[in-house]
Each structure stands twice: as C-alpha cells, then as structure tokens.
Scaffold this active site. Sequence first.
Site, PDB file in Angstrom:
ATOM      1  N   SER A 173      53.701  30.831  61.685  1.00  0.00           N
ATOM      2  CA  SER A 173      52.730  29.759  61.942  1.00  0.00           C
ATOM      3  C   SER A 173      51.660  30.201  62.949  1.00  0.00           C
ATOM      4  O   SER A 173      50.868  31.077  62.643  1.00  0.00           O
ATOM      5  CB  SER A 173      53.492  28.508  62.396  1.00  0.00           C
ATOM      6  OG  SER A 173      52.653  27.398  62.396  1.00  0.00           O
ATOM      7  N   HIS A 378      58.789  24.028  57.131  1.00  0.00           N
ATOM      8  CA  HIS A 378      58.096  24.860  58.119  1.00  0.00           C
ATOM      9  C   HIS A 378      59.038  25.466  59.164  1.00  0.00           C
ATOM     10  O   HIS A 378      58.887  26.625  59.551  1.00  0.00           O
ATOM     11  CB  HIS A 378      57.039  23.992  58.810  1.00  0.00           C
ATOM     12  CG  HIS A 378      55.973  24.761  59.530  1.00  0.00           C
ATOM     13  ND1 HIS A 378      55.005  25.483  58.886  1.00  0.00           N
ATOM     14  CD2 HIS A 378      55.721  24.923  60.857  1.00  0.00           C
ATOM     15  CE1 HIS A 378      54.202  26.057  59.773  1.00  0.00           C
ATOM     16  NE2 HIS A 378      54.613  25.734  60.977  1.00  0.00           N
TER      17      HIS A 378
END
Length: 406
Positions: A173, A378
Amino acid sequence: MHSLLTLALLILSWPGSHRNASSQMSDDNDADIYLTSPELIAKYGYPVQRHSVQTQEGYILELHRIPHGRPETTASPRPAVLLHHAFLCSSFDWVVLGPDKSLGFILADAGYDVWLANARGNTYSRKHVSLNPSDPKFWQYSWHEMGTHDVPAEIDHILAMTGQKKLYYIGHSMGTTMFFVMMSQRPEYNEKIYAMLAFAPVAFFTPSKNPVIHFVQTMAEMFLEKLFKVIGLNEFLPQDGVLNPISIAACKASVFTNSLCVGFIFSIVGKSTQLDRERLVVMLAHTPAGGSSREVIHYAQGALSGEFCQFDFGTEKNMELYGQPSPPRYNMSHVTTPVAMFHSDNDKLAPIYNVNKVFSALSNVIGNFRVPLKTFNHLDFMWGKDANSLVYEDVVNIMKRYEDDA
Ligand SMILES: *[C@@H]1O[C@H](CO)[C@@H](O)[C@H](O)[C@H]1NC(C)=O
Ligand SMILES: *[C@@H]1O[C@H](CO)[C@@H](O)[C@H](O)[C@H]1NC(C)=O
C-alpha cells in the site's frame, strides 16, 4: 486508512463493554501485546538487530533486521530485502503471525537478509535531531518526503552494512506509493533494486464521474482540511507510546466486542475469511502506529484529481515551491526496476481499476497477479492466515528468478 478503527474502538470500549471474557484469548496473545517487534522476533528464536538511520531531513528511523533464518547458525552473505509497511503500520505487522505465516520470517527462512522499515512518525521512528513529536513542525510531511528522502537513506544504509550493490524491495500500500515517489524523484535508485514486489499498489485514483459522489468527495476534502486546521495538521490519531490501550480493551473485553472489532474492520477494508480473530488483539495493540495528517490529505488530493502529483499547497505556495500553479506529476516512466504487482478482488483501498492504472503507467512489469481468493482484502497482504500459500510463495519464487543477479 484503516485507522478510522481507533475512533470506532473508542466508542466500543466505552465503560460497560468491559465484560470479563479475556480468559478466552490465549496466554500467548496476552503476552505478545506488550512486546516490541525485536522482542517478538527474538521470542520466536530468530536473530534480530536494531539499526538507526538518520535522514537528510534529520529524522532518525529504526530498521529491524532478521539477518538469517532459523536453520543457519551464521549469517553467510545473502541477498537483502527491504519491507515497507502500509500507512499507520509498522515492522510488527510483518512478524505478528510468527514463523510460517508472517513474511518477515518466511523470507529469513528462505535465505534472505530481512530488513523491516519503520516510516517516520511511527512507534519506532519518532526521533529527530532537533524536533520533538510534540512540535507541529515534526509532522509537516507526507509520503512525498518519505519516498524522496527516507527510503533512499534506508537503502544506502542496508547496502553499506551488507557490502552489496542491490536489494529487493517489498511494499504494501503506502509502501508502494513511497517507492514510486522515490523512483520518480531519484531515478538513480533503480540501479540499487533487483526487483520490486508491490502488494495492493497505490498511486492513482479514479475520480468518480457520478456528480453526487464527486460532490461528496469534494466536501470530504474540504472537511478534512478544516478539521486538520483545527487539530493542527499534525499527527494523525495521536498516540503516546507503543500500545494502544483502547483497542486492547475493546477487542479483548468480550467475545461480543471482539466481533464488533472484526465487523468494523470489515466495513472499511472488506470482509475476509483470513483474519485470526484471537490474534487481532495483538495486531491492534500495535496499530495504528502513527503517521501525519498530511499523508491523508495528500491521498485525498489524489482521489479528487485522479492524478499522482506532489502535494497541492494552493496556487500561491505552489508557484513559490514548484514554479507552477498546480503541483507537478510524478513521472512513473522513471520506474525502470522490474515490478511484480499483487492485487485482490476484495481490496476496497486498492481496487482493480486503480491497480490497472499503475500497471499501465509502469514500463517494466513482471506480472500483475490476482490473489486466488475472492475474499482476500487489503490487510490480508500482511495479516492473512493463508497469505503464505496465496501470495508469499509466489513472491519467493519471483525473487529466486533474480538470484543469478544477486
Ligand atoms: C476474569 O477472568 C479471569 C480469567 O478467567 C478470572 O480469573 C477473573 O476472576 C475474572 N474476573 C472477574 C471480575 O470476573
Ligand atoms: C518522464 O520521463 C521521461 C524519461 O524518463 C521523459 O521522456 C518524459 O518526457 C517525462 N514526462 C514528463 C511529463 O515529464
């Protein structure tokens, strides 16, 4: 991003929800809440070192090194790999699930010299040559400064310590955003990387064409700016010390509040079958680990414009800083390192249409891999209980391809 957690946990942990069912969580989890990353690494029987790196801007960052795996007794020369965590995370997230599950240990056992970074402002990187975290000046940065100054300093330190010319880079990320910024601003660093492995890469956003959603986004950005003006544009979700007592209380108090914790996380990052609910209390004790408000605003600006640009300070200051009214774009064609991308269907923070924009902008992509599990989200890139078979095994195989170089 998943830091909104703390707000919800604050509500969850209100007096009254502290029912006593802690006995259901194992003793091991209770003990690990209070360990630092190096302590947890040592507990699992791995060698560990702490390194301090001073950056050009005076920040003192802490790197955690696992020089070799369990089978070896000496650290014979081996390729180094630098792991960079996501927003509000830390080195802890790469070791929290222990050997055979967490990537830090898997890489060490696979024959790598593992270096876990800690972004400036997080639990382990709150020192500066002259500024104190209580000083607003400490927090005047986003992932632009971290990518431009901090990652290069970490790479230089690792190469100096190992005597090697190159290393592998794994980012999750924001750890990928920082890498793209670094290469755009300092392309000479391409020479120092064998390959980059990008989990849930984040650079571009797709601004919504739906006028209602666009309006909401605009309002949200204005609100953020106003809110941060009031609270001082400093630390995002201020935290004193290593532990996060609110999360611990909320997620530990009872089976009921633990379910609420899980439910809240899923509402932000997407439902997953990969979360170890008993281990959650240990993860949340160390997360959020600290970051600046400007990091959030910088992402919000990208979400609004759809561009991957430097920070927008407003026309006047932009002219002064950049010599143009709008902030310059990052040049993704400066990224010449081979990049392997990993994304998942259930990732709300790095959805496929944004990942594809990154894919199109890069010139040297080895692969754009979709995690073969529909519910993978995620956070599962660092916390998923099957992340090894779903992602990490491929990661190690890709890295081995560059072994001849190494
Ligand atoms: C809470 O649970 C622990 C472990 O089972 C037990 O020893 C303790 O007495 C309980 N406390 C209360 C107030 O019920
Ligand atoms: C980006 O960099 C490439 C060279 O790497 C250059 O040819 C191109 O003009 C640059 N693009 C912009 C918008 O500056």
